[in-house]
Structures are given as structure tokens and as C-alpha cells.
Design a protein around this motif. Structure first.
Motif, PDB file in Angstrom:
ATOM      1  N   SER A 130       8.842 -23.748  29.965  1.00 23.16           N
ATOM      2  CA  SER A 130       7.446 -23.325  30.086  1.00 23.16           C
ATOM      3  C   SER A 130       7.347 -22.253  31.160  1.00 23.16           C
ATOM      4  CB  SER A 130       6.546 -24.508  30.458  1.00 23.16           C
ATOM      5  OG  SER A 130       6.809 -24.930  31.793  1.00 23.16           O
ATOM      6  N   GLY A 131       6.193 -21.579  31.166  1.00 23.75           N
ATOM      7  CA  GLY A 131       5.985 -20.568  32.190  1.00 23.75           C
ATOM      8  C   GLY A 131       5.996 -21.160  33.594  1.00 23.75           C
ATOM      9  N   LEU A 147       8.646 -20.300  36.626  1.00 23.68           N
ATOM     10  CA  LEU A 147       8.293 -19.854  37.982  1.00 23.68           C
ATOM     11  C   LEU A 147       9.027 -20.696  39.026  1.00 23.68           C
ATOM     12  CD1 LEU A 147       4.454 -19.238  37.536  1.00 23.68           C
ATOM     13  CD2 LEU A 147       6.244 -17.499  37.808  1.00 23.68           C
ATOM     14  N   GLU A 148       9.174 -21.969  38.747  1.00 24.57           N
ATOM     15  CA  GLU A 148       9.916 -22.848  39.651  1.00 24.57           C
ATOM     16  C   GLU A 148      11.397 -22.456  39.701  1.00 24.57           C
ATOM     17  OE1 GLU A 148       9.189 -26.702  38.083  1.00 24.57           O
ATOM     18  OE2 GLU A 148       7.149 -26.864  38.896  1.00 24.57           O
ATOM     19  N   VAL A 149      11.953 -22.121  38.537  1.00 23.07           N
ATOM     20  CA  VAL A 149      13.355 -21.695  38.487  1.00 23.07           C
ATOM     21  C   VAL A 149      13.563 -20.423  39.301  1.00 23.07           C
ATOM     22  CG1 VAL A 149      15.172 -20.813  36.969  1.00 23.07           C
ATOM     23  CG2 VAL A 149      13.815 -22.797  36.267  1.00 23.07           C
ATOM     24  N   LEU A 150      12.652 -19.475  39.154  1.00 20.95           N
ATOM     25  CA  LEU A 150      12.756 -18.220  39.901  1.00 20.95           C
ATOM     26  C   LEU A 150      12.615 -18.455  41.400  1.00 20.95           C
ATOM     27  CD1 LEU A 150      10.708 -15.835  37.574  1.00 20.95           C
ATOM     28  CD2 LEU A 150      13.182 -15.786  37.977  1.00 20.95           C
ATOM     29  N   ALA A 151      11.731 -19.358  41.759  1.00 21.19           N
ATOM     30  CA  ALA A 151      11.545 -19.667  43.181  1.00 21.19           C
ATOM     31  C   ALA A 151      12.824 -20.253  43.768  1.00 21.19           C
ATOM     32  CB  ALA A 151      10.384 -20.642  43.356  1.00 21.19           C
ATOM     33  N   SER A 152      13.565 -20.988  42.949  1.00 17.40           N
ATOM     34  CA  SER A 152      14.801 -21.619  43.416  1.00 17.40           C
ATOM     35  C   SER A 152      15.994 -20.677  43.338  1.00 17.40           C
ATOM     36  CB  SER A 152      15.092 -22.872  42.588  1.00 17.40           C
ATOM     37  OG  SER A 152      16.356 -23.406  42.885  1.00 17.40           O
ATOM     38  N   GLU A 153      16.101 -19.922  42.236  1.00 15.81           N
ATOM     39  CA  GLU A 153      17.292 -19.116  41.979  1.00 15.81           C
ATOM     40  C   GLU A 153      17.173 -17.678  42.469  1.00 15.81           C
ATOM     41  OE1 GLU A 153      20.139 -20.053  40.707  1.00 15.81           O
ATOM     42  OE2 GLU A 153      19.608 -22.123  40.221  1.00 15.81           O
ATOM     43  N   GLY A 154      15.941 -17.204  42.657  1.00 13.38           N
ATOM     44  CA  GLY A 154      15.775 -15.817  43.078  1.00 13.38           C
ATOM     45  C   GLY A 154      15.762 -14.859  41.901  1.00 13.38           C
ATOM     46  N   GLU A 155      15.943 -13.592  42.193  1.00 12.80           N
ATOM     47  CA  GLU A 155      15.807 -12.538  41.185  1.00 12.80           C
ATOM     48  C   GLU A 155      16.840 -12.656  40.074  1.00 12.80           C
ATOM     49  OE1 GLU A 155      14.680  -8.311  42.206  1.00 12.80           O
ATOM     50  OE2 GLU A 155      16.797  -8.017  41.715  1.00 12.80           O
ATOM     51  N   VAL A 156      16.391 -12.377  38.854  1.00 12.34           N
ATOM     52  CA  VAL A 156      17.282 -12.292  37.702  1.00 12.34           C
ATOM     53  C   VAL A 156      17.178 -10.888  37.123  1.00 12.34           C
ATOM     54  CG1 VAL A 156      17.063 -14.743  37.168  1.00 12.34           C
ATOM     55  CG2 VAL A 156      15.499 -13.113  36.086  1.00 12.34           C
ATOM     56  N   ALA A 157      18.192 -10.498  36.355  1.00  8.65           N
ATOM     57  CA  ALA A 157      18.200  -9.150  35.781  1.00  8.65           C
ATOM     58  C   ALA A 157      17.185  -9.024  34.650  1.00  8.65           C
ATOM     59  CB  ALA A 157      19.597  -8.806  35.277  1.00  8.65           C
ATOM     60  N   VAL A 158      17.144 -10.029  33.788  1.00  4.99           N
ATOM     61  CA  VAL A 158      16.303  -9.969  32.584  1.00  4.99           C
ATOM     62  C   VAL A 158      15.619 -11.321  32.387  1.00  4.99           C
ATOM     63  CG1 VAL A 158      16.250  -9.541  30.085  1.00  4.99           C
ATOM     64  CG2 VAL A 158      17.934  -8.342  31.526  1.00  4.99           C
ATOM     65  N   ILE A 159      14.358 -11.272  31.966  1.00  2.00           N
ATOM     66  CA  ILE A 159      13.647 -12.474  31.531  1.00  2.00           C
ATOM     67  C   ILE A 159      13.302 -12.295  30.056  1.00  2.00           C
ATOM     68  CG2 ILE A 159      11.617 -13.937  31.765  1.00  2.00           C
ATOM     69  CD1 ILE A 159      11.394 -13.038  34.660  1.00  2.00           C
ATOM     70  N   ILE A 160      13.653 -13.295  29.252  1.00  2.00           N
ATOM     71  CA  ILE A 160      13.280 -13.321  27.838  1.00  2.00           C
ATOM     72  C   ILE A 160      12.336 -14.498  27.665  1.00  2.00           C
ATOM     73  CG2 ILE A 160      14.120 -13.411  25.461  1.00  2.00           C
ATOM     74  CD1 ILE A 160      16.943 -12.801  26.655  1.00  2.00           C
ATOM     75  N   SER A 161      11.093 -14.221  27.298  1.00  2.00           N
ATOM     76  CA  SER A 161      10.094 -15.289  27.228  1.00  2.00           C
ATOM     77  C   SER A 161       9.387 -15.299  25.885  1.00  2.00           C
ATOM     78  CB  SER A 161       9.064 -15.106  28.344  1.00  2.00           C
ATOM     79  OG  SER A 161       8.023 -16.068  28.223  1.00  2.00           O
ATOM     80  N   ASP A 162       9.180 -16.505  25.392  1.00  2.00           N
ATOM     81  CA  ASP A 162       8.330 -16.678  24.215  1.00  2.00           C
ATOM     82  C   ASP A 162       6.888 -16.366  24.619  1.00  2.00           C
ATOM     83  OD1 ASP A 162       7.547 -17.354  21.648  1.00  2.00           O
ATOM     84  OD2 ASP A 162       7.237 -19.462  22.175  1.00  2.00           O
ATOM     85  N   GLY A 210       3.229 -16.215  27.404  1.00  2.00           N
ATOM     86  CA  GLY A 210       4.375 -15.491  27.941  1.00  2.00           C
ATOM     87  C   GLY A 210       3.968 -14.269  28.744  1.00  2.00           C
ATOM     88  N   THR A 211       2.982 -13.511  28.245  1.00  2.00           N
ATOM     89  CA  THR A 211       2.548 -12.303  28.967  1.00  2.00           C
ATOM     90  C   THR A 211       1.938 -12.659  30.316  1.00  2.00           C
ATOM     91  OG1 THR A 211       0.525 -12.404  27.614  1.00  2.00           O
ATOM     92  CG2 THR A 211       2.196 -10.796  26.979  1.00  2.00           C
ATOM     93  N   GLU A 212       1.215 -13.778  30.394  1.00  2.00           N
ATOM     94  CA  GLU A 212       0.651 -14.197  31.679  1.00  2.00           C
ATOM     95  C   GLU A 212       1.764 -14.581  32.647  1.00  2.00           C
ATOM     96  OE1 GLU A 212      -2.127 -17.729  33.651  1.00  2.00           O
ATOM     97  OE2 GLU A 212      -1.975 -17.555  31.460  1.00  2.00           O
ATOM     98  N   PHE A 213       2.742 -15.341  32.136  1.00  2.00           N
ATOM     99  CA  PHE A 213       3.868 -15.717  32.987  1.00  2.00           C
ATOM    100  C   PHE A 213       4.597 -14.480  33.510  1.00  2.00           C
ATOM    101  CE2 PHE A 213       8.559 -15.952  32.304  1.00  2.00           C
ATOM    102  CZ  PHE A 213       8.888 -16.383  33.589  1.00  2.00           C
ATOM    103  N   LEU A 214       4.908 -13.553  32.623  1.00  2.00           N
ATOM    104  CA  LEU A 214       5.653 -12.353  33.030  1.00  2.00           C
ATOM    105  C   LEU A 214       4.873 -11.534  34.056  1.00  2.00           C
ATOM    106  CD1 LEU A 214       7.186 -11.198  29.616  1.00  2.00           C
ATOM    107  CD2 LEU A 214       8.331 -12.381  31.483  1.00  2.00           C
ATOM    108  N   SER A 215       3.557 -11.459  33.890  1.00  2.00           N
ATOM    109  CA  SER A 215       2.750 -10.688  34.841  1.00  2.00           C
ATOM    110  C   SER A 215       2.813 -11.297  36.236  1.00  2.00           C
ATOM    111  CB  SER A 215       1.290 -10.615  34.369  1.00  2.00           C
ATOM    112  OG  SER A 215       0.660 -11.890  34.458  1.00  2.00           O
TER     113      SER A 215
END
Length: 300
Positions: free
Chosen positions: A40-41, A45-60, A68-73
Motif C-alpha cells: 500500500s501507499g 512510505l514506511e519502507v522509504l522512511a526505513s530504507e532511504g532513497e531508491v532509484a525507481v518506484i513502480i506503483s499501482d 498511486g499518484t497521491e503516494f508518489l506525490s
């Protein structure tokens, strides 16, 4: 100034509330990337907070609680260089156009996706991320050179004594090369003197270079000594100095003017680091500029 380890797989994050799709995305990219998963979005967000920056996000796009657009924003402010791809199984052009125009989405892929097409898009996205990071690093290096030159000129012109010029120079190096501590210590007769400048971003101002084997080697050889991961250097890892200070990476470069060693510059990090060859050259070139500044100050 610390760069990505290009030998490691880039991290990507795949987000989908359907377990089968999430597993399929994971299997599609696990050979080429380090793949993180979220259902889920909010979880993403929790994963990013733990892991830090990623190169690419692929979201439904269509997920409960958060599109997905709200999460990405919501990832844009903290991770502006991350490349974002949206997967959509329905026509929601208004949301997608708005997200793309706002720079929040790099590309959208319609469901069911073609694995070959999706892999090609993600590969291009990863290359785009790499290029963005390289250009950002180049800008930082250029700005770093300007910062150090500015400090050296200012110190040379305004310092009331040689000693008073050392701490500002140490601070400039700490900030430019993203170090945790910098020590600039003068040398006389191939021995460290009590004249030094120390700057630390974590409040630790102790100088232990007189007990450091890297510093001794730098003085003896007149060459830069580097341990970018102390854990991989048995002689250093077992050293009580490194154990006590918690330093995980250390670079010591001699400050030499006309064949005479005037001092040493020590850059210390609390984590292992990676320096490209051009970044190392920048440190050494900056050291040469420091040598000129110190020689000029000593003649005043």
C-alpha cells in the motif's frame, strides 16, 4: 562528495495491493535490482522512511486508502531524484496527466503490462536516475571547489595568524567532502606539532593523529593514505584508536609545498564511504591549494 557504490545493485520499490502482482513485479526485477516491496501507499512510505532513497518506484494506481499518484506525490519532497512509474488498469487520464505535468511521474504503464516493455522502461528509468545523481555530484564538486577556494582566499587575506586560519579550512573540508571530522595539523621536522585546526559535525574535537598508523605512513611516504572501510583493514580494525573513536573511514593527505611537508589533512567518517578517482584528485588538489595558502600565511 560521497558517491554511490556502482558495484551494488540499485534499489527499486514496487507497490501493489494485489499480492500476485507484487510477487510478479519482484520476480521480474530481482536479478537486476535490489527490490523492496510494499502492499500500500502507507506501507511504502514506511519502507522509504526505513530504507532511504531508491532509484525507481513502480506503483499501482488504484489502491485502497491512497491512490498511486497521491503516494508518489508525497515522495517528491524528500526524494526528488527518484524516478516514478505508475501502473494503471483503467482510464484515469486526469490524475495521470496532472501527476506527469507536476513532475511526479516519469511514465505510466497500462495493465496488463508486457514484461519486456516494463523491464525496458525501468532500465531507462534507472539510467535516468544514475545520470541525475552523477550530474548532482558534479555540481556539488564544482560548488565544493568554489567553497574551498573562497575560504582559502578569505583566510589568507584576513587571518591574523597562521594558527587562526586552520579551523576555518578544516570546516570547509568537512562540509565540502561530507566528512564528520577534519583535522589540519602542521608538521615540523617530519613530526606533528601542537598547531592544529579541528572541526567536527558531532561535537567530538579530539585529535588522535599522533597515534594513527595512516598518519605516520602519510608523513613517511609523502603520499595520501586511505582506508574507506576500516572493517576491511585488519591492522586498523584491531587498533584501539579506531575502536575508541568509532571512525569507519579515514583519509590522510600530506600538505606539501615545494617538496616540504607542511602538515597533514585528515578527513574522518563515521560510516564506510566510496570516493571516485576524480573526487580523490579533488581532495589532493585542494590540499595543494591549502599548502600554498599556508606558505603564504607563514611568510606574512
Amino acid at each position: 562528495m560521497i558517491t554511490l557504490d556502482r558495484s551494488k545493485k540499485l534499489k527499486i520499490l514496487v507497490v501493489d495491493d494485489e499480492p500476485d502482482n507484487l510477487d510478479l513485479l519482484y520476480r521480474t526485477f530481482r536479478r537486476d535490482f535490489q527490490v523492496l516491496k510494499a502492499e500500500s501507499g502507507l506501507n511504502a512510505l514506511e519502507v522509504l522512511a526505513s530504507e532511504g532513497e531508491v532509484a525507481v518506484i513502480i506503483s499501482d494506481q488504484r489502491m485502497p486508502e491512497m491512490k498511486g499518484t497521491e503516494f508518489l506525490s508525497r515522495t517528491v519532497p524528500q526524494f526528488p531524484d527518484t524516478v516514478r512509474i505508475i501502473l494503471t488498469g483503467f482510464t484515469d487520464i486526469e490524475d495521470l496527466v496532472e501527476a506527469i505535468n507536476a513532475g511526479q511521474v516519469y511514465k505510466y504503464i497500462t495493465k496488463p503490462w508486457d514484461p519486456g516493455e516494463l523491464k525496458a522502461v525501468v532500465q531507462r528509468a534507472a539510467e535516468t536516475y544514475d545520470l541525475l545523481k552523477q550530474r548532482t555530484e558534479e555540481l556539488r564538486r564544482a560548488q565544493g571547489q568554489i567553497n574551498i577556494l573562497s575560504v582559502l582566499v578569505e583566510v589568507t587575506q584576513a587571518a591574523t595568524s597562521l594558527e587562526s586560519s586552520l579551523a576555518p579550512i578544516a570546516k570547509a573540508f568537512t562540509e565540502t567532502f561530507a566528512a564528520n571530522t577534519c583535522i589540519l595539523q602542521l608538521i615540523a621536522d617530519n613530526s606533528l606539532t601542537g598547531t592544529q585546526g579541528v572541526y567536527s559535525d558531532h561535537g567530538v574535537m579530539a585529535n588522535w593523529l599522533s597515534q594513527d598508523p595512516l598518519t605516520s605512513q602519510a608523513i613517511a611516504t609523502g603520499a595520501t593514505q586511505i582506508a574507506l572501510n576500516v572493517a576491511k583493514e585488519p591492522a586498523l580494525e584491531s587498533s584501539s584508536i579506531y575502536q575508541e573513536t568509532g571512525i569507519k573511514a579515514h583519509l590522510v593527505t600530506p600538505i606539501t609545498y615545494r617538496g616540504k611537508v607542511l602538515g597533514v589533512l585528515s578527513l574522518q567518517w563515521l560510516q564506510p564511504v566510496i570516493l571516485r578517482e576524480d573526487e580523490l584528485k579533488l581532495i589532493q588538489l585542494s590540499g595543494e591549494l591549502v599548502a600554498i595558502a599556508l606558505a603564504s600565511s607563514s611568510l606574512q
